[in-house]
Write an enzyme that holds these catalytic residues in place. Structure first.
Site: not given
Ligand code: F6R
Length: 612
Positions: A2, A27, A76, A102-103, A484, A488, A491, A507, A607
């Site tokens: 948010c 974000r 969000w 927010n929160g 990484e 990338k 996502e 394995h 973000k």
């Protein structure tokens, strides 16, 4: 996650709020809204599910909402689905108070029951509406919004950054913070709040970061701050050292591409100001040589890509320091009763400095007596403030959700920390130190050269963008780098992708390799190049389509077995992943581009992840 923005001044508030929210879009959000008080004390709330543009269209870019004071929010969803009703701001039943938050309010059920018993009717499923109605409940007692805010803060539990406006006070609004970022921006005859400085950097670079338990009263003339005891306090002002252009695309199609291209310069800024006479200096660190020598174990704690930096760091730091290094996912660390004590150094890595899991892990480690050294990008963020020592990456604002330049600068700093500690501990010979330093100084230039010619990566992306499943394989530093590269790709392109230590493949996972499966074989770690080659042969024998990555000196050897090879310049092994990750970032970018994905704002992602 948010975003919050607030404004009071002499200009029409709504367009300013919409612009601020647009700068917070990166974000991640699923609905947006604003609340504005007009001079005749009318409170207007406009909100909508979906992209900010939907809201902007409804209110004609803000022009149709009168008033010079307002708050805005991008949501969000946590409590309740993304829809118009659950979007913020939330309006109190009497229509007098609007709140953005927010929160998470943890005791919202209990408070909602309390208010329902008093006759309050709730419109939304959110925890935030409880704050709004509770404010209205206390405001009804003495018509003093300042008192009402403090009464509410004493009753709510959880995390919050709050922006509060009251129709009866058209000249000021309030803000409060606990465990969620919030800052105040100071202008000429106008003042702001924001959860992230990018929202207001266009208007001012002078800010004050709010601390937990603080309340601000913001008017056009000035800002007053109070602690939780309602006593006035003075706050230090900080000046942001980058300007609005740093948070704009500057001619690039996406922020992600711009940020990939900015990496050489970001590394120069991060590294070179900390090098003098070919030596690394961290002058601001409080830990001295004695403490460094007494460290029995190093923990690296982080999430996502920052965790992947830690994975590379483990190999490099253990090599340079001959001390055990454990890399922990922050979300696991906090619940695993970690064996951390006052002989432990805990290195916390975070771009945003606000990741909730990382923050919680930091607090856990601190309680256990560890020294906390954080590597953070966002200046003044919560993780930076709560650490014993902080090293800033100075990468500038990173807007694309998928991190690139923050990853690269974190990695360089972690390696430099290894050099610094290794020098103190005497575990790095002068010869080795100088060799690493020589490569560090060349790193940005080598990276620049790579970025000048990316045609082959675009070409490989067009060959492979239709694949539905990809495996990255590599050993040692190549494995850590592959983690990484794989993140990338998945996502931003939504292609299923896994990274495996090559030796582990047989394995179990090798059963998934069949004709046409794309395997990205990483062979940049020179000491194990031959082993990398044998793993390539192994997957090819099962029908895999291999795209390889290796160094210039090994490319002809690799080409004997693999047709499609990406190359990177040679470096010291310590810095090889810093170069190797760049083609992987670009490959992910161009694959996502060809698949028509929303590269800077991938679905379901935020973000900065400020929920558990
Ligand atoms: C991936 C990405 C995330 C972050 C993670 C931690 O591209 O950006 O995996 O690395 O959410 O975020 P910070 O570093 O802000 O703690």
């Amino acid at each position: 996650m948010c975003g919050i923005v607030g404004y009071v001044g002499s200009d029409q508030a709504a367009p300013i709020l919409l612009d601020g929210l647009a700068r917070l879009e990166y974000r991640g959000y699923d609905s947006a809204g604003i609340a504005v008080v007009s001079e005749n004390k009318e409170l207007q709330v406009k909100k909508s599910k979906g992209r900010l543009q939907v809201l902007s269209d409804i209110i004609n870019g803000g022009k149709s909402v009168e008033g010079v004071l307002g708050i805005g929010h991008t949501r969000w969803a946590t409590h309740g689905e993304p829809n118009d009703v659950n979007a913020h701001p939330h309006l109190s039943q009497d229509g007098k108070i609007a709140v953005v938050h927010n929160g998470i309010i943890e005791n919202y059920v209990e408070l909602r029951d309390f208010l329902k018993a008093k006759g309050y009717v709730f419109q939304s499923e959110t925890d935030t509406e409880v704050v709004t109605q509770l404010l209205s409940f206390y405001y009804a007692e003495d018509s003093d919004i300042f008192n009402a805010v403090f009464k509410v803060l004493r009753r709510i539990e959880g995390a919050y950054a709050l922006g509060i406006i009251c129709a009866d006070c058209p000249d000021r609004f309030l803000a409060a913070r606990k465990d969620a970022p919030l800052l105040v921006g100071f202008g000429e005859g106008e003042n702001f709040i924001a959860s992230d400085v990018t929202a207001i950097i266009k208007h001012t670079r002078e800010v004050a970061y709010m601390e937990d338990g603080e309340v601000a009263v913001i008017s056009a003339e000035g800002v007053s701050f109070y602690n939780i005891m309602e006593q006035p306090i003075e706050k230090e002002h900080s000046t942001i050292d980058w300007d609005v252009s740093a948070a704009e695309k500057g001619g690039y199609a996406h922020f992600m591409l711009k940020e990939i291209m900015e990496q050489p310069e970001a590394i120069r800024k991060t590294a070179f100001s900390r090098i003098r006479d070919n030596k690394v200096f961290f002058e601001d660190l409080s830990i001295g040589a004695e403490y460094i020598k007494s460290i029995s174990k190093i923990y690296i704690v982080a999430c996502g890509s920052s965790y992947h930096v830690g994975m590379v760091g483990k190999y490099n730091l253990e090599r340079m320091l001959r001390k055990p290094v454990e890399v922990c996912l922050a979300s696991e660390f906090r619940y695993c009763d970690p064996l951390v004590d006052d002989k432990s150094l805990v290195i916390v890595i975070s771009q945003s400095g606000e990741t909730l899991d990382t923050m919680a892990a930091l607090r856990e480690a601190k309680n256990l007596g560890a020294h906390i050294l954080s590597i953070v990008n966002v200046v003044g963020s919560s993780i930076a403030r709560e650490s014993d020592d902080v090293i800033y990456t100075w990468a500038g604002p990173e807007i694309a959700v998928a991190t690139t330049k923050a990853y690269s600068t974190q990695l360089v700093l972690l390696n430099m920390l290894g050099m610094y500690f290794g020098d103190i501990l005497g575990t790095l010979s002068k010869e080795e130190y100088d060799a690493i330093m020589g490569e560090l100084l060349l790193l940005p230039t080598k990276m620049e050269k790579m970025l000048e010619d990316i045609e082959d990566i675009k070409h490989f992306a067009s060959d492979y963008f239709n694949h539905s499943s990809v495996f990255f394989i590599g050993r040692n530093l190549d494995y850590a780098m592959g983690l990484e590269g794989s993140l990338k790709l998945k996502e931003i392109s939504y292609i299923h992708s896994e990274a495996y230590a090559s030796g582990e493949l047989k394995h179990g996972t090798i059963s998934l390799i069949e004709k046409g499966t794309l395997v990205i074989a990483l062979g940049t770690y020179a000491p194990l190049f031959d082993k990398a080659m044998s793993n390539v042969v192994e997957v090819q024998a099962r029908g895999a389509d291999v795209l390889a990555l290796t160094t210039e000196s090994n490319v002809s050897e690799m080409r004997k077995t693999v047709e499609n090879v990406m190359t990177v310049p040679e470096s010291h092994t310590i810095f090889q992943p810093s170069l190797g990750v760049v083609p992987l970032q670009l490959f992910a970018y161009y694959v996502a581009l060809l698949r028509g994905c929303d590269i800077d704002k991938p679905r379901n992602l935020a973000k900065s992840v400020t929920v558990e």
